[in-house]
Motif scaffolding. Structure first.
Motif, mmCIF file in Angstrom:
data_model
loop_
_atom_site.group_PDB
_atom_site.id
_atom_site.type_symbol
_atom_site.label_atom_id
_atom_site.label_comp_id
_atom_site.label_asym_id
_atom_site.label_seq_id
_atom_site.Cartn_x
_atom_site.Cartn_y
_atom_site.Cartn_z
ATOM 1 N N SER A 167 6.006 -0.664 -1.345
ATOM 2 C CA SER A 167 6.276 0.620 -0.698
ATOM 3 C C SER A 167 5.073 1.536 -0.881
ATOM 4 N N ILE A 168 4.479 1.927 0.235
ATOM 5 C CA ILE A 168 3.267 2.756 0.166
ATOM 6 C C ILE A 168 3.570 4.196 -0.221
ATOM 7 N N LEU A 169 4.862 4.497 -0.455
ATOM 8 C CA LEU A 169 5.229 5.832 -0.940
ATOM 9 C C LEU A 169 4.489 6.165 -2.241
ATOM 10 N N SER A 170 4.202 5.133 -3.038
ATOM 11 C CA SER A 170 3.520 5.362 -4.315
ATOM 12 C C SER A 170 2.004 5.178 -4.218
ATOM 13 N N ALA A 171 1.487 4.984 -3.008
ATOM 14 C CA ALA A 171 0.032 4.853 -2.834
ATOM 15 C C ALA A 171 -0.614 6.236 -2.829
ATOM 16 N N ASP A 172 -1.938 6.258 -2.941
ATOM 17 C CA ASP A 172 -2.691 7.511 -2.837
ATOM 18 C C ASP A 172 -2.802 7.868 -1.351
ATOM 19 N N PHE A 173 -2.042 8.895 -0.940
ATOM 20 C CA PHE A 173 -1.991 9.240 0.487
ATOM 21 C C PHE A 173 -3.342 9.695 1.035
ATOM 22 N N ALA A 174 -4.250 10.097 0.169
ATOM 23 C CA ALA A 174 -5.581 10.500 0.632
ATOM 24 C C ALA A 174 -6.442 9.295 1.002
ATOM 25 N N LYS A 175 -6.007 8.102 0.571
ATOM 26 C CA LYS A 175 -6.768 6.872 0.848
ATOM 27 C C LYS A 175 -5.826 5.815 1.404
ATOM 28 N N LEU A 176 -4.977 6.234 2.310
ATOM 29 C CA LEU A 176 -3.866 5.371 2.725
ATOM 30 C C LEU A 176 -4.318 4.095 3.440
ATOM 31 N N GLY A 177 -5.305 4.207 4.307
ATOM 32 C CA GLY A 177 -5.769 3.023 5.037
ATOM 33 C C GLY A 177 -6.247 1.936 4.091
ATOM 34 N N ALA A 178 -7.095 2.321 3.143
ATOM 35 C CA ALA A 178 -7.625 1.357 2.175
ATOM 36 C C ALA A 178 -6.506 0.828 1.279
ATOM 37 N N ALA A 179 -5.576 1.707 0.891
ATOM 38 C CA ALA A 179 -4.454 1.272 0.045
ATOM 39 C C ALA A 179 -3.636 0.192 0.756
ATOM 40 N N CYS A 180 -3.461 0.360 2.062
ATOM 41 C CA CYS A 180 -2.685 -0.623 2.844
ATOM 42 C C CYS A 180 -3.420 -1.954 2.935
ATOM 43 N N SER A 181 -4.706 -1.922 3.265
ATOM 44 C CA SER A 181 -5.428 -3.188 3.414
ATOM 45 C C SER A 181 -5.592 -3.881 2.062
ATOM 46 N N ASP A 182 -5.821 -3.108 0.999
ATOM 47 C CA ASP A 182 -5.913 -3.709 -0.346
ATOM 48 C C ASP A 182 -4.605 -4.403 -0.717
ATOM 49 N N THR A 183 -3.486 -3.795 -0.362
ATOM 50 C CA THR A 183 -2.182 -4.354 -0.726
ATOM 51 C C THR A 183 -1.953 -5.699 -0.036
ATOM 52 N N ILE A 184 -2.357 -5.769 1.216
ATOM 53 C CA ILE A 184 -2.242 -7.048 1.930
ATOM 54 C C ILE A 184 -3.204 -8.076 1.309
ATOM 55 N N ASP A 185 -4.405 -7.632 0.955
ATOM 56 C CA ASP A 185 -5.364 -8.534 0.279
ATOM 57 C C ASP A 185 -4.829 -9.014 -1.072
ATOM 58 N N ASN A 186 -3.994 -8.189 -1.689
ATOM 59 C CA ASN A 186 -3.377 -8.571 -2.969
ATOM 60 C C ASN A 186 -2.192 -9.502 -2.781
ATOM 61 N N ASN A 187 -2.065 -10.012 -1.574
ATOM 62 C CA ASN A 187 -1.080 -11.035 -1.237
ATOM 63 C C ASN A 187 0.334 -10.512 -0.988
ATOM 64 N N ALA A 188 0.440 -9.240 -0.617
ATOM 65 C CA ALA A 188 1.738 -8.749 -0.147
ATOM 66 C C ALA A 188 2.001 -9.359 1.231
ATOM 67 N N ASP A 189 3.283 -9.458 1.582
ATOM 68 C CA ASP A 189 3.636 -9.983 2.904
ATOM 69 C C ASP A 189 3.738 -8.843 3.914
#
Ligand code: DX5
Ligand code: ZN
Length: 246
Positions: free
Chosen positions: A9-31
């Motif tokens: 859940s990206i609710l706990s990501a850093d909203f100031a860096k949301l794009g990178a947080a999303c791509s990093d999460t997928i790279d970390n093997n999230a589905d």
């Protein structure tokens, strides 16, 4: 049964860096990415709407098949779920998960005299989401008994059957709350009746609580603070996945 799906859940990501947080999460093997939409009305908190989803979509490749990697799982904690279907489809949502409680009591329908807008039943909502080329999920709050879902799941008309059920394991509104094991009998009851159903759990999932949730039969695991608060998010995602696959 259905495959393990880890949906941070990206609710706990850093909203100031949301794009990178999303791509990093997928790279970390999230589905999937679990995207919490809150309107300050259905729940006592606000997040963001379709314009933000539009901006993060290019950072994550669209799924190549239904429910594949990169699925945007939008959890609509909003009062009028029908109103936002088209906007979210355009923004890049793949799975539109509305709340059962909101489908029954949209603000417009609370006082029929005030509005000509008819109530949107859960079945109508599912059909409408499918017509708009998204998968449809239906979520229930802790207060809502699982029994309300039987009629919806047993509907013989295929376009009115949900692609996923979300059993909330906290009161929706905030990340970082305590896992409610009291909700797991709902998961168990759903799994007993529907061996192939996608069953998502959301709220308080971590390395400490995943075993119980997996045991009950959940296959789609949302985790916000446990993933984004970790030093090693990929390691947490791996543990969650292995518990479901066990
Ligand atoms: C709560 C949201 C959750 C939330 C989960 O209303 O629906 O998706 O982000 O956060 P954690 O995993 O920290 O409980
Ligand atoms: Zn959520």
């Amino acid at each position: 049964g259905p495959p393990a799906v880890i949906a941070p859940s990206i609710l706990s990501a850093d909203f100031a860096k949301l794009g990178a947080a999303c791509s990093d999460t997928i790279d970390n093997n999230a589905d999937w990415l679990h995207i919490d939409i809150m309107d300050g009305h259905f729940v006592p908190n606000m997040t963001f709407g379709a314009p933000v989803v539009t901006k993060i979509r290019p950072h994550v490749q669209r799924p190549s098949m239904a429910r594949g990697k990169g699925t945007f799982d939008c959890h609509m904690m909003i009062a009028e779920p029908k109103k936002w279907v088209k906007d979210f489809q355009k923004a890049g949502c793949d799975l539109y998960c509305f709340h059962y409680e909101a489908a029954l009591t949209s603000t417009a329908a609370e006082d029929p005299a005030e509005s000509s807008e008819a109530k949107t039943s859960p079945k109508e909502m599912i059909k409408y989401v499918h017509e708009n080329r998204m998968l449809a999920g239906i979520a229930i709050k802790p207060e809502t008994p699982v029994d309300v879902l039987w009629e919806i799941l047993e509907n013989p008309e295929k376009e009115e059957v949900p692609d996923m059920v979300l059993v909330m394991t906290v009161h929706p509104g905030f990340g970082g709350q305590k896992f409610m094991a009291s909700e797991l009998p709902k998961v168990k009851a759903l799994r007993e009746r529907y061996p192939d159903l996608y069953i998502e759990v959301d709220g308080g999932l971590s390395e400490a609580t995943i075993e119980q949730a997996a045991e009950a039969g959940a296959n789609v695991i949302v985790a916000g603070s446990a993933v984004f608060g970790a030093k090693d998010p990929a390691g947490v995602i791996k543990v969650l996945r292995e518990s479901v696959e066990k």
